[in-house]
Design a protein around this motif. Structure first.
Motif, PDB file in Angstrom:
ATOM      1  N   THR A  32       0.814  -1.209   0.000  1.00 35.25           N
ATOM      2  CA  THR A  32       0.000   0.000   0.000  1.00 35.25           C
ATOM      3  C   THR A  32       0.849   1.260   0.000  1.00 35.25           C
ATOM      4  OG1 THR A  32      -1.908   1.038   1.097  1.00 35.25           O
ATOM      5  CG2 THR A  32      -0.136   0.252   2.513  1.00 35.25           C
ATOM      6  N   VAL A  33       0.228   2.342  -0.406  1.00 35.14           N
ATOM      7  CA  VAL A  33       0.714   3.692  -0.167  1.00 35.14           C
ATOM      8  C   VAL A  33      -0.441   4.427   0.495  1.00 35.14           C
ATOM      9  CG1 VAL A  33       2.388   3.765  -2.054  1.00 35.14           C
ATOM     10  CG2 VAL A  33       0.001   4.393  -2.500  1.00 35.14           C
ATOM     11  N   GLY A  34      -0.227   5.673   0.870  1.00 37.40           N
ATOM     12  CA  GLY A  34      -1.312   6.392   1.527  1.00 37.40           C
ATOM     13  C   GLY A  34      -1.131   7.889   1.469  1.00 37.40           C
ATOM     14  N   GLU A  35      -2.244   8.588   1.516  1.00 34.38           N
ATOM     15  CA  GLU A  35      -2.227  10.047   1.520  1.00 34.38           C
ATOM     16  C   GLU A  35      -1.651  10.572   2.828  1.00 34.38           C
ATOM     17  OE1 GLU A  35      -6.106  11.627   0.433  1.00 34.38           O
ATOM     18  OE2 GLU A  35      -6.521   9.783  -0.701  1.00 34.38           O
ATOM     19  N   GLY A  36      -1.102  11.781   2.760  1.00 34.51           N
ATOM     20  CA  GLY A  36      -0.491  12.365   3.948  1.00 34.51           C
ATOM     21  C   GLY A  36      -1.387  13.328   4.690  1.00 34.51           C
ATOM     22  N   PHE A  37      -2.253  14.054   3.969  1.00 39.35           N
ATOM     23  CA  PHE A  37      -3.126  15.040   4.621  1.00 39.35           C
ATOM     24  C   PHE A  37      -4.232  14.322   5.387  1.00 39.35           C
ATOM     25  CE2 PHE A  37      -1.518  17.715   1.063  1.00 39.35           C
ATOM     26  CZ  PHE A  37      -0.970  18.729   1.831  1.00 39.35           C
ATOM     27  N   VAL A  38      -4.254  14.517   6.690  1.00 35.69           N
ATOM     28  CA  VAL A  38      -5.285  13.909   7.530  1.00 35.69           C
ATOM     29  C   VAL A  38      -6.422  14.924   7.641  1.00 35.69           C
ATOM     30  CG1 VAL A  38      -5.811  12.832   9.741  1.00 35.69           C
ATOM     31  CG2 VAL A  38      -3.496  12.647   8.765  1.00 35.69           C
ATOM     32  N   LEU A  76       4.656   2.466  10.724  1.00 32.46           N
ATOM     33  CA  LEU A  76       3.903   3.700  10.577  1.00 32.46           C
ATOM     34  C   LEU A  76       2.430   3.423  10.858  1.00 32.46           C
ATOM     35  CD1 LEU A  76       3.664   6.686   9.439  1.00 32.46           C
ATOM     36  CD2 LEU A  76       3.368   5.622   7.183  1.00 32.46           C
ATOM     37  N   ILE A  77       1.801   4.303  11.635  1.00 29.58           N
ATOM     38  CA  ILE A  77       0.363   4.227  11.874  1.00 29.58           C
ATOM     39  C   ILE A  77      -0.334   5.180  10.900  1.00 29.58           C
ATOM     40  CG2 ILE A  77      -1.510   4.707  13.487  1.00 29.58           C
ATOM     41  CD1 ILE A  77      -0.056   2.212  14.255  1.00 29.58           C
ATOM     42  N   VAL A  78      -1.340   4.665  10.172  1.00 28.97           N
ATOM     43  CA  VAL A  78      -2.044   5.459   9.166  1.00 28.97           C
ATOM     44  C   VAL A  78      -3.549   5.240   9.307  1.00 28.97           C
ATOM     45  CG1 VAL A  78      -2.277   5.949   6.696  1.00 28.97           C
ATOM     46  CG2 VAL A  78      -0.124   5.055   7.575  1.00 28.97           C
ATOM     47  N   PRO A  79      -4.356   6.323   9.237  1.00 28.84           N
ATOM     48  CA  PRO A  79      -5.808   6.116   9.147  1.00 28.84           C
ATOM     49  C   PRO A  79      -6.137   5.302   7.902  1.00 28.84           C
ATOM     50  CG  PRO A  79      -5.317   8.402   9.698  1.00 28.84           C
ATOM     51  CD  PRO A  79      -4.005   7.757   9.332  1.00 28.84           C
ATOM     52  N   ALA A  80      -6.906   4.248   8.068  1.00 29.18           N
ATOM     53  CA  ALA A  80      -7.179   3.336   6.951  1.00 29.18           C
ATOM     54  C   ALA A  80      -7.851   4.040   5.779  1.00 29.18           C
ATOM     55  CB  ALA A  80      -8.043   2.172   7.433  1.00 29.18           C
ATOM     56  N   ARG A  81      -8.622   5.092   6.047  1.00 29.89           N
ATOM     57  CA  ARG A  81      -9.337   5.784   4.976  1.00 29.89           C
ATOM     58  C   ARG A  81      -8.398   6.510   4.016  1.00 29.89           C
ATOM     59  NH1 ARG A  81      -9.854  11.243   6.447  1.00 29.89           N
ATOM     60  NH2 ARG A  81      -9.448  11.691   8.658  1.00 29.89           N
ATOM     61  N   LEU A  82      -7.124   6.670   4.415  1.00 32.73           N
ATOM     62  CA  LEU A  82      -6.156   7.355   3.556  1.00 32.73           C
ATOM     63  C   LEU A  82      -5.356   6.394   2.683  1.00 32.73           C
ATOM     64  CD1 LEU A  82      -4.702  10.002   6.050  1.00 32.73           C
ATOM     65  CD2 LEU A  82      -6.593  10.267   4.432  1.00 32.73           C
ATOM     66  N   LEU A  83      -5.582   5.099   2.850  1.00 34.77           N
ATOM     67  CA  LEU A  83      -4.791   4.108   2.115  1.00 34.77           C
ATOM     68  C   LEU A  83      -5.208   4.008   0.642  1.00 34.77           C
ATOM     69  CD1 LEU A  83      -4.728   1.152   4.666  1.00 34.77           C
ATOM     70  CD2 LEU A  83      -2.923   2.837   4.264  1.00 34.77           C
ATOM     71  N   HIS A  84      -4.228   3.669  -0.187  1.00 35.71           N
ATOM     72  CA  HIS A  84      -4.477   3.272  -1.570  1.00 35.71           C
ATOM     73  C   HIS A  84      -3.786   1.922  -1.756  1.00 35.71           C
ATOM     74  CE1 HIS A  84      -6.206   7.051  -3.251  1.00 35.71           C
ATOM     75  NE2 HIS A  84      -5.595   7.561  -2.197  1.00 35.71           N
ATOM     76  N   PRO A  85      -4.496   0.816  -1.430  1.00 33.65           N
ATOM     77  CA  PRO A  85      -3.894  -0.516  -1.557  1.00 33.65           C
ATOM     78  C   PRO A  85      -3.471  -0.799  -2.995  1.00 33.65           C
ATOM     79  CG  PRO A  85      -5.881  -0.603  -0.224  1.00 33.65           C
ATOM     80  CD  PRO A  85      -5.848   0.756  -0.860  1.00 33.65           C
ATOM     81  N   LEU A  86      -2.390  -1.550  -3.120  1.00 33.03           N
ATOM     82  CA  LEU A  86      -1.807  -1.860  -4.421  1.00 33.03           C
ATOM     83  C   LEU A  86      -1.908  -3.355  -4.698  1.00 33.03           C
ATOM     84  CD1 LEU A  86       1.402   0.323  -3.932  1.00 33.03           C
ATOM     85  CD2 LEU A  86      -0.622   0.929  -5.281  1.00 33.03           C
ATOM     86  N   PRO A  87      -1.789  -3.753  -5.967  1.00 29.13           N
ATOM     87  CA  PRO A  87      -1.857  -5.183  -6.296  1.00 29.13           C
ATOM     88  C   PRO A  87      -0.718  -5.966  -5.666  1.00 29.13           C
ATOM     89  CG  PRO A  87      -2.136  -3.812  -8.263  1.00 29.13           C
ATOM     90  CD  PRO A  87      -1.673  -2.899  -7.167  1.00 29.13           C
ATOM     91  N   ALA A  88      -0.968  -7.239  -5.420  1.00 28.54           N
ATOM     92  CA  ALA A  88       0.086  -8.116  -4.905  1.00 28.54           C
ATOM     93  C   ALA A  88       1.264  -8.119  -5.866  1.00 28.54           C
ATOM     94  CB  ALA A  88      -0.460  -9.529  -4.720  1.00 28.54           C
TER      95      ALA A  88
END
Length: 334
Positions: free
Chosen positions: A84-90, A125-137
């Motif tokens: 995964t990657v994720g957005e930074g702005f909470v 790293l702790i991240v709010p799940a709503r900010l995630l962009h899961p990626l393919p295996a």
């Protein structure tokens, strides 16, 4: 145990060890695979970042990729193990700007991973799940670390709204500029003109889709339909404006620092330029960048030139400051 870089104040850093953090409700624990360093991280390290946009002490790192290791209460447990990657702005999700889709301009105030809350220069790293962009295996997480700057480039290109067959340009061939080149190339421009003082960036720029490359002192095309400025240098906004045709579009992404530059209002008005800008990336731009990456339209891996261990954080910042022809994206590998 989990390691992290703690920046206690400008120039004062140390690697600390502690317990692996636990994700709370709506959060996930990410095992960091790679974390990129950019000018904002150097600004934090040197003490130049404005106070409203930073907190000390802080674990820096806002460009990252990793694997979801644990989910907190209320989060789909099937996400465990996903790259995964994720957005930074909470963002708050409820203010007018968030509801309009401008999640990077949240009215609740600036809050960003790596600047006001713990970032990715760490094992975990702790991240709010709503900010995630899961990626393919099987995703190349070394390359995926560039999806944060790619999202910023995508925000700029979406604002530029290029039409196939237009003549487009990019000022600056740093990481953001090279990503913007690839994104603009996907719109099938008639020409894609790039300016940068570093001759060594030309090959990478042309590989990304540039059709012409010149030094800023040699004014190239002056009648482009749209130009995206990515350099953030003293005079780069004015240089970009000079390349736009009358009635054309200019998108600014670079922040030149404390020294103001002159972008003449007369130049804008007399030539009827449409001028806009981006600050970070909203969720829509992230989605655009991730889709282009997972579909093979963004080639991010070649932009990484240096990989250093977590303990070499200060060396990585110094290397970024030195710059040079061979310095592209620098990443830390926990």
């Amino acid at each position: 145990m989990s390691r992290s870089v703690l920046l206690e104040g400008p120039g004062r850093r140390r690697v600390v060890k502690g317990e692996v953090p636990e994700p709370g409700p709506g959060e996930v624990l990410v095992r960091v695979a790679a974390a990129g360093i950019c000018g904002s991280d150097r600004e934090m390290y040197e003490g130049g970042r404005p106070e409203p946009y930073r907190t000390f002490p802080i674990v820096p790192g806002h460009e990252w990729s990793g694997t979801i290791e644990e989910t907190g209460p209320g989060v789909d447990p099937s996400l465990t193990g996903r790259p995964t990657v994720g957005e930074g702005f909470v963002n708050c999700q409820v203010c007018d700007r968030c509801r309009a889709g401008d999640t990077n301009l949240c009215g609740a105030g600036y809050d960003e991973i790596g600047f006001t809350r713990p970032g990715a220069f760490a094992d975990h790293l702790i991240v709010p799940a709503r900010l995630l962009h899961p990626l393919p295996a099987g995703t190349d997480l070394r390359a995926a670390v560039l999806l944060e700057p790619a999202a910023v480039a995508a925000a700029a290109v979406l604002r530029a709204a290029p039409v196939p067959g237009e003549r487009v340009g990019v000022v600056g061939a740093g990481t953001l500029g090279l990503l913007t080149i690839q994104l603009l190339a996907a719109s099938s421009p008639a020409e894609l003109v790039v300016s940068d003082p570093r001759a060594g960036r030309e090959a990478v720029a042309r590989a990304g889709g540039a059709t012409a490359y010149f030094h800023p002192d040699r004014l190239g095309a002056t009648d482009l339909d749209v130009v995206v400025e990515t350099a953030g240098a003293r005079d780069s906004a004015a240089a970009a404006a000079r390349q736009v045709r009358r009635g054309g579009r200019l998108v600014l992404t670079g922040i030149p620092g404390v020294v103001s530059e002159m972008l003449s209002p007369s130049m804008i008005v007399e030539r009827q330029l449409m001028v806009t800008s981006v600050f970070g990336a909203p969720s829509a731009a992230w989605t655009h960048a991730v889709r282009m990456f997972t579909s093979g339209l963004l080639d991010l891996g070649p932009l990484v030139t240096h990989e250093l261990p977590l303990e070499a954080y200060s060396d990585a910042v110094a290397l970024l400051g030195q710059g040079g022809e061979g310095v592209g994206k620098i990443i830390l590998r926990p």
